[in-house]
Every structure is written in structure tokens, then in C-alpha cells.
Design a protein around this motif. Structure first.
Motif, PDB file in Angstrom:
ATOM      1  N   GLU A   1      12.297  64.863-101.665  1.00 47.77           N
ATOM      2  CA  GLU A   1      12.680  63.705-102.997  1.00 47.77           C
ATOM      3  C   GLU A   1      13.954  63.050-102.568  1.00 47.77           C
ATOM      4  O   GLU A   1      13.932  62.204-103.643  1.00 47.77           O
TER       5      GLU A   1
ATOM      6  N   TYR B   1       9.670  66.659-109.672  1.00 47.58           N
ATOM      7  CA  TYR B   1       8.400  66.575-110.038  1.00 47.58           C
ATOM      8  C   TYR B   1       7.807  66.670-110.921  1.00 47.58           C
ATOM      9  O   TYR B   1       6.440  66.072-111.158  1.00 47.58           O
ATOM     10  N   ASP B   2       8.251  66.874-112.084  1.00 47.59           N
ATOM     11  CA  ASP B   2       8.177  66.696-113.215  1.00 47.59           C
ATOM     12  C   ASP B   2       7.010  65.445-113.853  1.00 47.59           C
ATOM     13  O   ASP B   2       5.459  65.806-114.458  1.00 47.59           O
TER      14      ASP B   2
ATOM     15  N   ALA C   1      12.009  76.522-105.924  1.00 50.52           N
ATOM     16  CA  ALA C   1      11.252  76.233-105.676  1.00 50.52           C
ATOM     17  C   ALA C   1      10.710  75.093-105.307  1.00 50.52           C
ATOM     18  O   ALA C   1      11.012  74.139-104.395  1.00 50.52           O
ATOM     19  N   GLY C   2       9.406  74.207-105.719  1.00 53.19           N
ATOM     20  CA  GLY C   2       8.785  73.323-104.672  1.00 53.19           C
ATOM     21  C   GLY C   2       7.272  73.090-105.386  1.00 53.19           C
ATOM     22  O   GLY C   2       6.449  74.128-105.482  1.00 53.19           O
TER      23      GLY C   2
ATOM     24  N   TYR D   1       4.414  67.409-116.727  1.00 58.96           N
ATOM     25  CA  TYR D   1       5.232  68.833-117.185  1.00 58.96           C
ATOM     26  C   TYR D   1       6.213  67.813-118.009  1.00 58.96           C
ATOM     27  O   TYR D   1       7.038  68.243-118.567  1.00 58.96           O
TER      28      TYR D   1
ATOM     29  N   SER E   1      10.582  70.276-100.384  1.00 58.58           N
ATOM     30  CA  SER E   1      10.321  69.992-101.601  1.00 58.58           C
ATOM     31  C   SER E   1      11.735  68.108-102.043  1.00 58.58           C
ATOM     32  O   SER E   1      11.713  67.775-102.245  1.00 58.58           O
ATOM     33  N   SER E   2      13.038  69.523-101.923  1.00 56.06           N
ATOM     34  CA  SER E   2      13.876  69.153-101.884  1.00 56.06           C
ATOM     35  C   SER E   2      13.711  67.637-101.211  1.00 56.06           C
ATOM     36  O   SER E   2      14.700  66.824-101.505  1.00 56.06           O
TER      37      SER E   2
ATOM     38  N   PHE F   1       2.714  74.415-108.552  1.00 59.71           N
ATOM     39  CA  PHE F   1       4.201  74.716-108.645  1.00 59.71           C
ATOM     40  C   PHE F   1       4.583  76.166-108.528  1.00 59.71           C
ATOM     41  O   PHE F   1       4.051  76.258-108.997  1.00 59.71           O
TER      42      PHE F   1
ATOM     43  N   LYS G   1       7.136  72.848-121.618  1.00 56.82           N
ATOM     44  CA  LYS G   1       7.107  73.578-119.940  1.00 56.82           C
ATOM     45  C   LYS G   1       7.636  75.391-119.924  1.00 56.82           C
ATOM     46  O   LYS G   1       6.719  75.575-118.946  1.00 56.82           O
TER      47      LYS G   1
ATOM     48  N   ASP H   1      17.134  80.263-107.680  1.00 58.63           N
ATOM     49  CA  ASP H   1      15.438  79.852-107.642  1.00 58.63           C
ATOM     50  C   ASP H   1      15.440  78.739-106.552  1.00 58.63           C
ATOM     51  O   ASP H   1      16.022  77.676-106.446  1.00 58.63           O
TER      52      ASP H   1
ATOM     53  N   GLU I   1      16.078  75.738-118.539  1.00 57.85           N
ATOM     54  CA  GLU I   1      14.940  76.188-118.714  1.00 57.85           C
ATOM     55  C   GLU I   1      15.350  77.806-118.536  1.00 57.85           C
ATOM     56  O   GLU I   1      15.251  78.715-119.090  1.00 57.85           O
TER      57      GLU I   1
ATOM     58  N   GLU J   1      20.488  75.955 -97.561  1.00 60.20           N
ATOM     59  CA  GLU J   1      18.641  76.577 -97.723  1.00 60.20           C
ATOM     60  C   GLU J   1      18.740  76.687 -96.420  1.00 60.20           C
ATOM     61  O   GLU J   1      18.481  75.476 -95.818  1.00 60.20           O
TER      62      GLU J   1
ATOM     63  N   ASN K   1      21.503  72.555-110.191  1.00 56.81           N
ATOM     64  CA  ASN K   1      20.968  71.668-110.879  1.00 56.81           C
ATOM     65  C   ASN K   1      20.684  72.134-112.426  1.00 56.81           C
ATOM     66  O   ASN K   1      20.224  72.837-112.516  1.00 56.81           O
TER      67      ASN K   1
HETATM   68  P1  IMP Z   1      14.695  73.926-104.646  1.00 59.48           P
HETATM   69  O1  IMP Z   1      14.018  74.801-105.727  1.00 59.48           O
HETATM   70  O2  IMP Z   1      16.504  73.322-105.907  1.00 59.48           O
HETATM   71  O3  IMP Z   1      15.415  73.788-103.061  1.00 59.48           O
HETATM   72  O4  IMP Z   1      14.185  72.058-105.395  1.00 59.48           O
HETATM   73  C1  IMP Z   1      12.615  71.924-104.991  1.00 59.48           C
HETATM   74  C2  IMP Z   1      12.553  70.893-105.419  1.00 59.48           C
HETATM   75  O5  IMP Z   1      11.984  70.795-106.127  1.00 59.48           O
HETATM   76  C3  IMP Z   1      13.395  69.323-105.693  1.00 59.48           C
HETATM   77  O6  IMP Z   1      13.557  68.357-105.645  1.00 59.48           O
HETATM   78  C4  IMP Z   1      13.398  69.872-107.221  1.00 59.48           C
HETATM   79  O7  IMP Z   1      13.808  68.727-108.051  1.00 59.48           O
HETATM   80  C5  IMP Z   1      12.143  70.226-107.379  1.00 59.48           C
HETATM   81  N1  IMP Z   1      11.981  71.124-108.738  1.00 59.48           N
HETATM   82  C6  IMP Z   1      12.491  72.516-108.844  1.00 59.48           C
HETATM   83  N2  IMP Z   1      12.214  72.899-109.828  1.00 59.48           N
HETATM   84  C7  IMP Z   1      10.901  72.112-110.236  1.00 59.48           C
HETATM   85  C8  IMP Z   1      10.692  71.958-111.622  1.00 59.48           C
HETATM   86  O8  IMP Z   1      10.384  72.801-111.899  1.00 59.48           O
HETATM   87  N3  IMP Z   1      10.102  70.278-112.007  1.00 59.48           N
HETATM   88  C9  IMP Z   1      10.293  69.711-110.616  1.00 59.48           C
HETATM   89  N4  IMP Z   1      11.101  69.859-109.943  1.00 59.48           N
HETATM   90  C10 IMP Z   1      10.702  70.883-109.507  1.00 59.48           C
END
Ligand code: IMP
Length: 190
Positions: A80, A152-153, A61-62, A163, A76-77, A103, A171, A59, A14, A31, A8
Motif C-alpha cells: 500500500e 484496501y476497503d 491484517a492483509g 468495504y 499488504s502494508s 481479507f 463492515k 492486529d 472498528e 513488524e 492506525n
Molecule cells: P497492518 O495490519 O497494519 O500490517 O496492515 C496491513 C495492510 O492492510 C495495510 O496496508 C492496511 O491499510 C491494510 N488493512 C488492514 N486492515 C484493513 C481493513 O480492514 N480494510 C482495508 N485495508 C486494511
């Protein structure tokens, strides 16, 4: 040089704003599915370290929606890619009175050595340890606004703006990733 292992480019932009020495390593590590981010980041960091044979940061995130007990969170991934971000926003608006959410970002660092860090996932006998650093920001889910960012921004609002309405610097100053990067940098540079 520190490899930020992700497919990504938004995450790397960032990360580089906070840690200029970071280079993207575009490696799609498998993953794990797990209800918590920590084991996902730890397993990802180990897989990435074994692939790179050099120090790595991963990294994970979710978006954690309170009214859905944290869903989509670690999923979340997948969510999405399947239903899409706008549908998550509509589902929250239709099903929930309380749109509070958070987040979260967990960074996993692995360099193959023993690590003296506040949180370390030791793994199994043959595993290198992974240091974990977390950033978390409270906010709520809103109808999409803004053109910036990624993922998800547009549907996550904090401090009165999504975001996607913030500049990259705005951000980074307050985001889950910015906070996790600060925690990592304090440890790594200190
Ligand atoms: P992963 O960390 O790559 O598994 O991403 C998890 C999900 O969260 C993906 O759908 C990303 O697009 C989304 N995501 C991760 N970081 C951010 C962020 O900073 N803003 C918005 N969406 C995010």
C-alpha cells in the motif's frame, strides 16, 4: 482497560465498536516480515507487551489474492505504501481472470501470563505466550468504489458491496476484523 496497539486509527474505531474498553496505544512496534500473519502478530504482541508492561492486543491484517498465491498478504502494508491500493486493483484486473481474494486479520493478545486459549504461540524460553484469534472473509478484488473505511476497503467486495461502501457497522458485522474481535471477545469475556 485494554491497549489496542496500532498507529492506525481506522483499526481502533472498528475495535471500539466491538470492545468499548479498548484504548489506542500508538506504538509502532517493529513488524517482522514473514509469509504468515500468525508469527507477525505474535512477535508484535510480545514487543508491545514489553513496551506497555500491561495487557495488549495487536492486529495484523492483509489482503490475500488467490491468483497471486496470497500476495500481497502479509506484505499488504508495504505494498500500500509503495505502489498503492489502486495499482493493486489494476494489476489484479490486468493479470488475473479469477479475482477471488480473502481479507484476513490475526489478533495477538499478551498479558505476560500463561494463557488458556485455543491457539497460543508459546515463543522461546524467555518469551511471554501470545493467544491468537483469526477472522477471515472471502470476496474479490474490484475497481475502487466507495468513500468509507481505509486501506484496501475500496477494492475489496464481499456480499455485493465494497468495504468502503458499507457503514462502519455493516463492515464490522461481516469483516475479517469483526470476526477476529468476536473470537477474542468470546474468549476474553467468557
Ligand atoms: P497492518 O495490519 O497494519 O500490517 O496492515 C496491513 C495492510 O492492510 C495495510 O496496508 C492496511 O491499510 C491494510 N488493512 C488492514 N486492515 C484493513 C481493513 O480492514 N480494510 C482495508 N485495508 C486494511
Amino acid at each position: 482497560m485494554l491497549r489496542y496497539v496500532t498507529t492506525n486509527p481506522g483499526k481502533v474505531r472498528e475495535a471500539r465498536a466491538r470492545l468499548p474498553a479498548v484504548e489506542q496505544l500508538d506504538f509502532d512496534y517493529p513488524e517482522q516480515q514473514h509469509p504468515d500473519l500468525d508469527p507477525i502478530a505474535a512477535a508484535g504482541a510480545r514487543a508491545a507487551y514489553r513496551h506497555a508492561d500491561a495487557p495488549v492486543l495487536v492486529d495484523d491484517a492483509g489482503l490475500f489474492v488467490d491468483g497471486f498465491d496470497g500476495f500481497p498478504g502479509p506484505y499488504s502494508s508495504f505494498v500500500e505504501q509503495t505502489v498503492g491500493v489502486a495499482a493493486v486493483g489494476r494489476l489484479c484486473a490486468r493479470e488475473l481472470d479469477d479475482l477471488d481474494a480473502a481479507f484476513r486479520c490475526v489478533l495477538g493478545y499478551c498479558d505476560g501470563e500463561a494463557l488458556d486459549a485455543p491457539r497460543v504461540d508459546a515463543g522461546g524460553d524467555d518469551d511471554p505466550p501470545v493467544a491468537l484469534f483469526e477472522g477471515r472473509v472471502a470476496g474479490h478484488v474490484v475497481p475502487p468504489r466507495g468513500d468509507g473505511g481505509f486501506g484496501y476497503d475500496p477494492i475489496f467486495e464481499t456480499d455485493g458491496a465494497t468495504y468502503a461502501e458499507m457503514t462502519p457497522d455493516e463492515k464490522n458485522e461481516r469483516s475479517h476484523r469483526g470476526r477476529a474481535l468476536d473470537a477474542f471477545a468470546d474468549w476474553h469475556e467468557g
